[in-house]
Design an enzyme around this catalytic site. Structure first.
Site, PDB file in Angstrom:
ATOM      1  N   HIS A  16      34.891  18.592 -22.688  1.00 48.37           N
ATOM      2  CA  HIS A  16      34.447  17.439 -21.894  1.00 48.37           C
ATOM      3  C   HIS A  16      34.963  17.569 -20.470  1.00 48.37           C
ATOM      4  CE1 HIS A  16      38.379  15.207 -21.817  1.00 48.37           C
ATOM      5  NE2 HIS A  16      38.588  15.931 -22.888  1.00 48.37           N
ATOM      6  N   CYS A  73      38.845  17.048 -18.670  1.00 47.70           N
ATOM      7  CA  CYS A  73      39.808  17.368 -19.728  1.00 47.70           C
ATOM      8  C   CYS A  73      41.198  17.580 -19.138  1.00 47.70           C
ATOM      9  CB  CYS A  73      39.355  18.622 -20.467  1.00 47.70           C
ATOM     10  SG  CYS A  73      40.476  19.136 -21.778  1.00 47.70           S
ATOM     11  N   CYS A 130      38.108  18.089 -28.460  1.00 42.61           N
ATOM     12  CA  CYS A 130      39.386  17.795 -27.812  1.00 42.61           C
ATOM     13  C   CYS A 130      40.008  16.545 -28.428  1.00 42.61           C
ATOM     14  CB  CYS A 130      39.153  17.601 -26.314  1.00 42.61           C
ATOM     15  SG  CYS A 130      40.673  17.303 -25.371  1.00 42.61           S
ATOM     16  N   ARG A 173      38.929   9.535 -25.623  1.00 39.50           N
ATOM     17  CA  ARG A 173      37.646   9.081 -25.078  1.00 39.50           C
ATOM     18  C   ARG A 173      36.465   9.882 -25.613  1.00 39.50           C
ATOM     19  NH1 ARG A 173      39.258  10.060 -18.995  1.00 39.50           N
ATOM     20  NH2 ARG A 173      40.047  11.936 -20.063  1.00 39.50           N
ATOM     21  N   ASP A 188      41.339  14.202 -26.890  1.00 41.26           N
ATOM     22  CA  ASP A 188      41.192  13.083 -25.960  1.00 41.26           C
ATOM     23  C   ASP A 188      40.573  11.872 -26.670  1.00 41.26           C
ATOM     24  OD1 ASP A 188      40.117  11.345 -23.822  1.00 41.26           O
ATOM     25  OD2 ASP A 188      40.715  12.985 -22.493  1.00 41.26           O
TER      26      ASP A 188
END
Length: 768
Positions: free
Chosen positions: A635, A638, A579, A583, A581
């Site tokens: 994750h 998400c 992803c 993080r 993202d």
């Protein structure tokens, strides 16, 4: 059809792997614990106690997932000498306790940083040397010649023999019974590595090492009935002390002599043990990290604290000093361990079995255990490892070979020191040569010489620079260009400034480019960085350049050729589809380095067949880079999955999120019965599962299988709350059995050869 994924906790997921590896390490540890105790002049059971403490206590406290601790062969001479000097074994136990306290102190003082200064070539030399040593030391035991104790790994032994004379003696005095057991055990170990057995139910249930040991015991029992002259007994078998009742068990444990607390010799012995044990632990910890398929870095300071506690406990109850042991650790890695639970299991097995069934353990032939160690030795010292090191260049290959030879003909610590000295020579040599780039031009007014300094110029480069400056011809124009230099020692700056006087006397016109920047650096002033505009909003932007320069400096300090090697090309084993993202950084959470992983990221880690970007990445990774593993990693938490669960109109992104809504629709029945939070988490998992299925449907993957490529595909979920990865262990057989003709591209590919249940290098030993 509804795909399934395991939702059990991480330790349960790893238990079947950790128990098998713990069992193998247990079998290897028994004779080594006894042999090291014998070679140290200590009670035999003290070696077993150290093995139990190393497994249970240190295994529980350590930050390393794969390192296994126990009594160390490298300490035998020190232990033997200390017991003689102190007069009693009880006084020595007190020294061991104090050594443990000292190690805890070293951990709090952060002395573990020493472990980061061992060159890669030396560490690889250590591993190969241990492999060769295992082979050489186990040949006599495989032949049934057991005059030498199992734990004696030094070249020159106390009985006047050495490694090679012991082998000659073994061939002159072979035992056909032992040789047959060793040969059969080796055949079983090789057979268990074959895919036919390895992937079968039998291979999953029983480790080859256990089968080899059981076969050895049964054959020896068969000798009693058929050929008594071949029966192995006495020194040819494991020899554990027996206890018939609880009182006799307690008598095997020994308490330290606390009355010697004022004896100076106790403290000297304690300091010696603490220093040597700590160095050996840091070496073995670094070596084990090299073996770890996940390439994680174990925290050395935490390891020193754990070792300190272990030595304190071991000394308190009558055990030998403990360290991280590369023989046990390498056996642990090669047996498929995933977490430090395997070390704990090996310690528990030692404790339970030596107290409850010592009679059965004493039936194990050393020849069968020798076959296991021979097999481990071969894996550590394969010819391909020597070939790879040779291809990296002589600056790596020579320290590698010298380390091996030095360890073989001395012992581990002395050999490492010799290897470090040779490695340091090549580091100094590399620094001497890479300080500058020298260029000459002929001009009508004389000779123009340009010296371009490298990015990192340390005091190690001073001799080289002085040499080139002294040889500059008279009446020339010299330009020293430091505009690309990020770091320069004050010694170098001073050397160039001092040369100005010499330049005048030789009529050399000297121009020093970049001097102002370096002087400002000397004064700790910030270097000029790109500043598009002023204000707090751009402080973070400026920080990126500072971080980059610090990173470059750090890498070059460890390896001056780091970026040159990186620029030669990439050979990643992994393709990561994750992803976007911020993080979930792929390399950060897996502990991989630049060049290890090919990465593609998009919103919600989707595999969409009309996404030309992803399909291009997939084709290049599979067909050109020949990656071994493709990982789809979602994750929990998400944002893309959460948005797909809602009924909001988000504009253009609606088209992308429609793929997740389709997953929601496919599994609506299952998701409806869950509460909101569990539904969100389950949809994250189901989304990953569907993307793994989508990968299997692509022509690139199917063509790779048709060509017998060793390609594995996995589905993971990363938990933002605790940083742990979970392997969903997706079974795609059912999909291809039901829809085989629908998704087949006619390229001859069969149902997928590999599943997520195949051990994955990035998850072996992790707390997934």
């Amino acid at each position: 059809m509804k795909p399934t994924a395991r939702s059990s906790s991480s330790w349960r997921e790893n238990l079947k792997y950790d128990f098998k590896s713990g069992l193998v390490v247990f079998l290897v540890a028994i004779p080594l614990c006894l042999g090291i105790a014998l070679a140290s002049g200590a009670p035999l059971f003290s070696g077993i106690i150290a093995g139990i403490v190393g497994g249970i206590v240190i295994g529980s406290l350590s930050g390393s997932q794969l390192s296994v601790s126990g009594p160390a062969a490298g300490l035998t001479v020190i232990v033997f000498s200390a017991i003689e000097k102190l007069g009693t074994f009880e006084s020595f136990l007190l020294a061991t306790m104090l050594a443990g306290l000292m190690q805890v102190g070293l951990g709090y003082l952060k002395a573990g940083v020493i472990g980061h200064f061992f060159p890669n070539s030396v560490i690889k030399g250590l591993l190969a040397a241990i492999g060769i040593t295992l082979i050489l030391k186990q040949i006599p035991h495989a032949l049934g010649y057991d005059a030498d104790a199992e734990g004696d790994f030094v070249f020159s032994q106390m009985d006047g023999e050495n490694t090679f004379t012991e082998i000659i003696n073994a061939f002159l005095n072979p035992s056909l019974g032992a040789l047959l057991i060793a040969a059969l055990a080796m055949a079983i170990l090789v057979l268990w590595e074959r895919p036919l057995i390895k992937k079968s139910a039998l291979g999953s249930l029983l480790p080859g090492s256990l089968v080899a040991v059981i076969a050895g015991v049964l054959i020896n029992l068969l000798y009693e009935m058929v050929s008594p002259g071949w029966v192995l007994s006495g020194n040819h078998l494991v020899s554990l002390p027996k206890a018939n009742n609880a009182q006799e068990v307690l008598s095997l444990f020994t308490m330290p002599d606390f009355s010697q607390i004022g004896n100076v010799q106790v403290y000297i012995s304690a300091l010696t043990i603490a220093i040597v044990a700590s160095l050996e632990t840091l070496l073995n910890l670094e070596a084990t990290d090299r073996l770890d398929p996940l390439k994680r870095n174990s925290p050395p300071n935490r390891e020193l604290k754990a070792q300190g506690v272990g030595n304190f406990v071991s000394g308190l109850i009558g055990g030998l000093p403990v360290t991280s042991v590369i023989v046990r650790s390498s056996a642990n890695v090669n047996s498929g361990a995933r977490s430090r639970m395997s070390a704990v299991i090996h310690g528990i097995l030692l404790l339970v079995c030596v107290i409850t069934i010592p009679g059965w353990l004493n039936r194990i032939p050393l020849a069968a255990l020798a076959a296991i160690l021979l097999f481990i030795g071969y894996k550590l010292a394969k010819i391909s490892i020597f070939r790879q090191m040779y291809q990296t260049g002589l600056s790596q290959f020579i320290p590698f070979v010298v380390t091996i030879l030095a360890i073989l003909f001395t012992d581990l610590l002395i050999g490492i020191c010799i290897g470090l000295a040779v490695g340091l020579f090549f580091v100094l040599r590399a620094n001497y040569r890479t300080t500058y780039f020298f260029h000459k031009e002929k001009q009508s007014s004389g000779e123009k010489i340009k010296i371009n300094l490298s990015e990192h110029v340390s005091f190690l480069n001073k001799a080289s620079l002085v040499h080139i400056l002294d040889d500059l011809p008279e009446n020339s124009f010299v330009e020293i260009d430091a505009s690309h230099t990020m770091y320069m020692d004050h010694d170098i700056l001073e050397t160039i400034e001092d040369f100005k006087e010499t330049a005048r006397s030789k009529n050399i016109q000297l121009q020093f480019v970049g001097k102002e920047k370096l002087i400002s650096q000397e004064l700790d002033e910030p270097l000029p960085l790109p500043t598009p505009t002023s204000g707090a909003d751009f402080e973070a932007y400026r920080k990126l350049f500072e971080n980059n320069r610090q990173w470059v400096t750090e890498k070059l300090s460890l390896d001056p050729q780091y970026f040159e090697k990186l620029a030669l090309g990439q050979q990643p084993k992994f393709l990561w589809i994750g992803c976007s993202d911020s993080r979930v950084p792929a390399t950060e959470i897996t502990g991989t380095s630049p060049g290890d992983m090919f990465v593609h990221r998009n919103v919600a880690n989707l595999v969409v067949h009309t996404d030309l970007n992803l399909m291009s990445v997939l084709q290049y990774a599979v067909e050109v880079l020949k990656v071994k593993h493709i990982i789809v990693c979602g994750h929990y938490g998400c944002g893309g999955v959460q948005a797909a669960m809602e009924d909001k109109d988000l504009g253009m992104i609606n088209k992308w999120l429609m793929n997740i809504k389709d997953v929601h629709r496919l599994h609506r029945t299952e998701l409806t019965h869950l509460n909101q939070n569990d539904r969100f988490k389950r949809l994250v998992e189901l989304n990953v599962i569907e993307q793994v299925y989508n990968l299997h449907k692509t022509s690139f993957v199917q063509r790779a299988w048709a060509e017998n490529a060793d390609l594995h595909i996995h589905g993971w979920v990363y938990d933002l709350r605790d940083g742990r990865i979970k392997d969903l262990e997706i079974d795609i057989h059912q999909l291809f059995e039901e829809y085989d003709e629908v998704y087949r591209f006619g390229n001859g590919a069969t149902a997928p050869r590999t599943l997520s249940s195949t051990p994955n290098p990035l998850l072996q030993g992790s707390n997934s």
